[in-house]
Design a protein around this motif. Sequence first.
Motif, PDB file in Angstrom:
ATOM      1  N   ALA A 131      -0.781  12.975  -1.739  1.00 33.85           N
ATOM      2  CA  ALA A 131      -1.252  14.165  -2.454  1.00 33.85           C
ATOM      3  C   ALA A 131      -0.376  14.454  -3.668  1.00 33.85           C
ATOM      4  CB  ALA A 131      -1.277  15.362  -1.503  1.00 33.85           C
ATOM      5  N   ASP A 132       0.937  14.232  -3.525  1.00 37.03           N
ATOM      6  CA  ASP A 132       1.839  14.403  -4.666  1.00 37.03           C
ATOM      7  C   ASP A 132       1.433  13.465  -5.811  1.00 37.03           C
ATOM      8  OD1 ASP A 132       3.314  16.214  -3.159  1.00 37.03           O
ATOM      9  OD2 ASP A 132       4.882  14.764  -2.636  1.00 37.03           O
ATOM     10  N   LEU A 133       1.162  12.218  -5.469  1.00 41.55           N
ATOM     11  CA  LEU A 133       0.780  11.231  -6.478  1.00 41.55           C
ATOM     12  C   LEU A 133      -0.572  11.577  -7.095  1.00 41.55           C
ATOM     13  CD1 LEU A 133       1.873   8.046  -4.510  1.00 41.55           C
ATOM     14  CD2 LEU A 133       2.907   8.861  -6.642  1.00 41.55           C
ATOM     15  N   ARG A 134      -1.519  11.972  -6.256  1.00 39.90           N
ATOM     16  CA  ARG A 134      -2.837  12.388  -6.771  1.00 39.90           C
ATOM     17  C   ARG A 134      -2.699  13.532  -7.763  1.00 39.90           C
ATOM     18  NH1 ARG A 134      -5.525  15.946  -2.586  1.00 39.90           N
ATOM     19  NH2 ARG A 134      -3.864  17.243  -3.467  1.00 39.90           N
ATOM     20  N   ASP A 135      -1.899  14.536  -7.382  1.00 43.27           N
ATOM     21  CA  ASP A 135      -1.724  15.692  -8.255  1.00 43.27           C
ATOM     22  C   ASP A 135      -1.002  15.324  -9.548  1.00 43.27           C
ATOM     23  OD1 ASP A 135      -2.942  17.054  -6.208  1.00 43.27           O
ATOM     24  OD2 ASP A 135      -1.123  18.060  -5.501  1.00 43.27           O
ATOM     25  N   GLY A 136      -0.271  14.202  -9.505  1.00 44.30           N
ATOM     26  CA  GLY A 136       0.404  13.720 -10.710  1.00 44.30           C
ATOM     27  C   GLY A 136      -0.477  12.832 -11.565  1.00 44.30           C
ATOM     28  N   GLY A 137      -1.713  12.588 -11.116  1.00 46.55           N
ATOM     29  CA  GLY A 137      -2.673  11.841 -11.920  1.00 46.55           C
ATOM     30  C   GLY A 137      -2.880  10.398 -11.532  1.00 46.55           C
ATOM     31  N   ALA A 138      -2.263   9.919 -10.437  1.00 47.04           N
ATOM     32  CA  ALA A 138      -2.414   8.519 -10.040  1.00 47.04           C
ATOM     33  C   ALA A 138      -3.812   8.264  -9.473  1.00 47.04           C
ATOM     34  CB  ALA A 138      -1.363   8.154  -9.001  1.00 47.04           C
ATOM     35  N   ASN A 139      -4.304   7.037  -9.669  1.00 47.24           N
ATOM     36  CA  ASN A 139      -5.613   6.686  -9.108  1.00 47.24           C
ATOM     37  C   ASN A 139      -5.466   6.147  -7.685  1.00 47.24           C
ATOM     38  OD1 ASN A 139      -4.826   3.971  -9.311  1.00 47.24           O
ATOM     39  ND2 ASN A 139      -5.919   3.656 -11.243  1.00 47.24           N
ATOM     40  N   GLY A 140      -6.587   5.881  -7.040  1.00 48.81           N
ATOM     41  CA  GLY A 140      -6.568   5.470  -5.644  1.00 48.81           C
ATOM     42  C   GLY A 140      -5.788   4.191  -5.399  1.00 48.81           C
ATOM     43  N   GLU A 141      -5.971   3.204  -6.265  1.00 46.93           N
ATOM     44  CA  GLU A 141      -5.269   1.927  -6.095  1.00 46.93           C
ATOM     45  C   GLU A 141      -3.761   2.106  -6.197  1.00 46.93           C
ATOM     46  OE1 GLU A 141      -5.288  -2.656  -7.835  1.00 46.93           O
ATOM     47  OE2 GLU A 141      -6.259  -1.040  -8.977  1.00 46.93           O
ATOM     48  N   ALA A 142      -3.309   2.867  -7.185  1.00 46.91           N
ATOM     49  CA  ALA A 142      -1.874   3.087  -7.381  1.00 46.91           C
ATOM     50  C   ALA A 142      -1.280   3.851  -6.200  1.00 46.91           C
ATOM     51  CB  ALA A 142      -1.634   3.848  -8.677  1.00 46.91           C
ATOM     52  N   ILE A 143      -2.014   4.830  -5.715  1.00 44.24           N
ATOM     53  CA  ILE A 143      -1.534   5.608  -4.568  1.00 44.24           C
ATOM     54  C   ILE A 143      -1.392   4.718  -3.342  1.00 44.24           C
ATOM     55  CG2 ILE A 143      -2.121   7.449  -2.941  1.00 44.24           C
ATOM     56  CD1 ILE A 143      -3.518   8.875  -5.308  1.00 44.24           C
ATOM     57  N   SER A 144      -2.401   3.911  -3.065  1.00 43.11           N
ATOM     58  CA  SER A 144      -2.357   3.058  -1.872  1.00 43.11           C
ATOM     59  C   SER A 144      -1.224   2.041  -1.960  1.00 43.11           C
ATOM     60  CB  SER A 144      -3.698   2.352  -1.660  1.00 43.11           C
ATOM     61  OG  SER A 144      -3.975   1.432  -2.703  1.00 43.11           O
ATOM     62  N   LYS A 145      -0.966   1.508  -3.142  1.00 43.89           N
ATOM     63  CA  LYS A 145       0.126   0.544  -3.308  1.00 43.89           C
ATOM     64  C   LYS A 145       1.487   1.205  -3.069  1.00 43.89           C
ATOM     65  CE  LYS A 145      -2.087  -2.773  -6.432  1.00 43.89           C
ATOM     66  NZ  LYS A 145      -2.080  -3.383  -7.795  1.00 43.89           N
ATOM     67  N   THR A 146       1.642   2.432  -3.554  1.00 44.18           N
ATOM     68  CA  THR A 146       2.901   3.139  -3.336  1.00 44.18           C
ATOM     69  C   THR A 146       3.106   3.433  -1.855  1.00 44.18           C
ATOM     70  OG1 THR A 146       2.813   4.146  -5.529  1.00 44.18           O
ATOM     71  CG2 THR A 146       4.230   5.202  -3.897  1.00 44.18           C
ATOM     72  N   LEU A 147       2.051   3.837  -1.165  1.00 41.55           N
ATOM     73  CA  LEU A 147       2.160   4.115   0.270  1.00 41.55           C
ATOM     74  C   LEU A 147       2.495   2.849   1.054  1.00 41.55           C
ATOM     75  CD1 LEU A 147      -0.800   6.589   0.970  1.00 41.55           C
ATOM     76  CD2 LEU A 147       1.565   7.098   0.312  1.00 41.55           C
ATOM     77  N   GLU A 148       1.913   1.736   0.672  1.00 38.02           N
ATOM     78  CA  GLU A 148       2.206   0.467   1.349  1.00 38.02           C
ATOM     79  C   GLU A 148       3.695   0.130   1.211  1.00 38.02           C
ATOM     80  OE1 GLU A 148       0.442  -1.313   3.292  1.00 38.02           O
ATOM     81  OE2 GLU A 148      -1.588  -0.565   2.973  1.00 38.02           O
ATOM     82  N   ALA A 149       4.265   0.463   0.061  1.00 35.86           N
ATOM     83  CA  ALA A 149       5.681   0.160  -0.183  1.00 35.86           C
ATOM     84  C   ALA A 149       6.605   1.109   0.571  1.00 35.86           C
ATOM     85  CB  ALA A 149       5.968   0.222  -1.687  1.00 35.86           C
ATOM     86  N   ARG A 150       6.142   2.328   0.834  1.00 35.65           N
ATOM     87  CA  ARG A 150       7.013   3.340   1.441  1.00 35.65           C
ATOM     88  C   ARG A 150       6.845   3.460   2.961  1.00 35.65           C
ATOM     89  NH1 ARG A 150       7.399   9.070  -1.276  1.00 35.65           N
ATOM     90  NH2 ARG A 150       9.502   8.904  -0.390  1.00 35.65           N
ATOM     91  N   LYS A 151       5.733   3.010   3.511  1.00 38.16           N
ATOM     92  CA  LYS A 151       5.413   3.343   4.903  1.00 38.16           C
ATOM     93  C   LYS A 151       6.432   2.805   5.907  1.00 38.16           C
ATOM     94  CE  LYS A 151       2.122  -0.464   5.730  1.00 38.16           C
ATOM     95  NZ  LYS A 151       0.681  -0.763   5.958  1.00 38.16           N
ATOM     96  N   SER A 152       7.079   1.697   5.605  1.00 42.26           N
ATOM     97  CA  SER A 152       8.074   1.152   6.538  1.00 42.26           C
ATOM     98  C   SER A 152       9.330   2.014   6.600  1.00 42.26           C
ATOM     99  CB  SER A 152       8.449  -0.279   6.142  1.00 42.26           C
ATOM    100  OG  SER A 152       9.067  -0.298   4.864  1.00 42.26           O
ATOM    101  N   GLU A 153       9.472   2.937   5.651  1.00 43.48           N
ATOM    102  CA  GLU A 153      10.659   3.802   5.599  1.00 43.48           C
ATOM    103  C   GLU A 153      10.462   5.130   6.339  1.00 43.48           C
ATOM    104  OE1 GLU A 153      13.367   2.705   4.476  1.00 43.48           O
ATOM    105  OE2 GLU A 153      12.850   1.086   3.086  1.00 43.48           O
ATOM    106  N   VAL A 154       9.272   5.341   6.895  1.00 51.59           N
ATOM    107  CA  VAL A 154       9.025   6.596   7.607  1.00 51.59           C
ATOM    108  C   VAL A 154       9.832   6.613   8.894  1.00 51.59           C
ATOM    109  CG1 VAL A 154       7.319   8.005   8.811  1.00 51.59           C
ATOM    110  CG2 VAL A 154       6.738   6.943   6.621  1.00 51.59           C
ATOM    111  N   GLN A 155      10.645   7.637   9.058  1.00 52.97           N
ATOM    112  CA  GLN A 155      11.406   7.846  10.291  1.00 52.97           C
ATOM    113  C   GLN A 155      10.640   8.855  11.139  1.00 52.97           C
ATOM    114  OE1 GLN A 155      13.188   9.278  13.358  1.00 52.97           O
ATOM    115  NE2 GLN A 155      13.206  10.790  11.708  1.00 52.97           N
ATOM    116  N   ALA A 156      10.060   8.373  12.223  1.00 51.69           N
ATOM    117  CA  ALA A 156       9.284   9.230  13.118  1.00 51.69           C
ATOM    118  C   ALA A 156       9.820   9.059  14.533  1.00 51.69           C
ATOM    119  CB  ALA A 156       7.806   8.869  13.073  1.00 51.69           C
ATOM    120  N   SER A 157      10.366  10.122  15.090  1.00 55.54           N
ATOM    121  CA  SER A 157      10.920  10.057  16.444  1.00 55.54           C
ATOM    122  C   SER A 157      10.766  11.408  17.117  1.00 55.54           C
ATOM    123  CB  SER A 157      12.397   9.652  16.410  1.00 55.54           C
ATOM    124  OG  SER A 157      13.162  10.610  15.693  1.00 55.54           O
TER     125      SER A 157
END
Length: 287
Positions: A131-157
Amino acid sequence: MADKKVKITTDSASDLNVLFKERDIGEFPLYVTLGDKQYLDDVDIDPTMIFDFYEKTGKLPLTAARSIEDFYDYFKSFTDDGTEVVHIAISSEISSTYDYALTAAKRLDGVYVVDGRSLSSGTGLLALAAADLRDGGANGEAISKTLEARKSEVQASFMINTLDFLYKGGRCSGLSAFFGKAFSIKPTLQLIDGNITVARKFMGKFDKNIIKYVDYTLERYDHPDMTRVFITHTHAEPAVVDAVRARLVEFGFAPDKIIETIAGATITSHCGKSTLGILYINDGDKK
């Protein structure tokens, strides 16, 4: 920059509560079944109904993904007017939602499905980042690529207060449950490579160990993106939540960046009452 409108969507199991509406994130409800009646998570069922059902019957609810056609119809409701969709699904290792959503997306143009490799507000973190990226003007492809790069860094416990739900749900043996109760063992469950694993076990009362869990997590994952951190729980005691919040402030999180959410019916069905977790994206050193 985005040429088309972009809609961010995710499963109800992302546990974003009021943030779904506040950040214009589509909430796609999953199924929760109590006895012979099926409900839609966060639509016509809440966690208190699960606690009441368990106390009366001793049985756990059942959870299920929506159908491929359900996903298709949902996505199409946005793409019909040219809107792109970025959908973040809970981990494909623990649910069929990603596979079903991806299959549906292949029949449409402009739908990007991300395997969140997490659950609860761990997936919610990715939805908010989108949502941050969308609000900054990114398109769907750019958003999905950024999420793919960041998702392994999510700390969920999460720290579990009672083993009853895990045991009856087949996620721990009878022997483990027996010793867990006998010695008051509180396991910490961690999402690793999309799978739920036991990260550490604490012995003693839940409220006496919760800060040990927080410190253990912050020491192990010590490069948080300070944009936001979740305290997500299944109706934990307010004093416990306040103690965790104070510890996060001591660590360096600004008070307004600490988000408290109550886990919905899907997550509650698997972990029981008073479970609590802290969740953040651990890539602050890379941003």
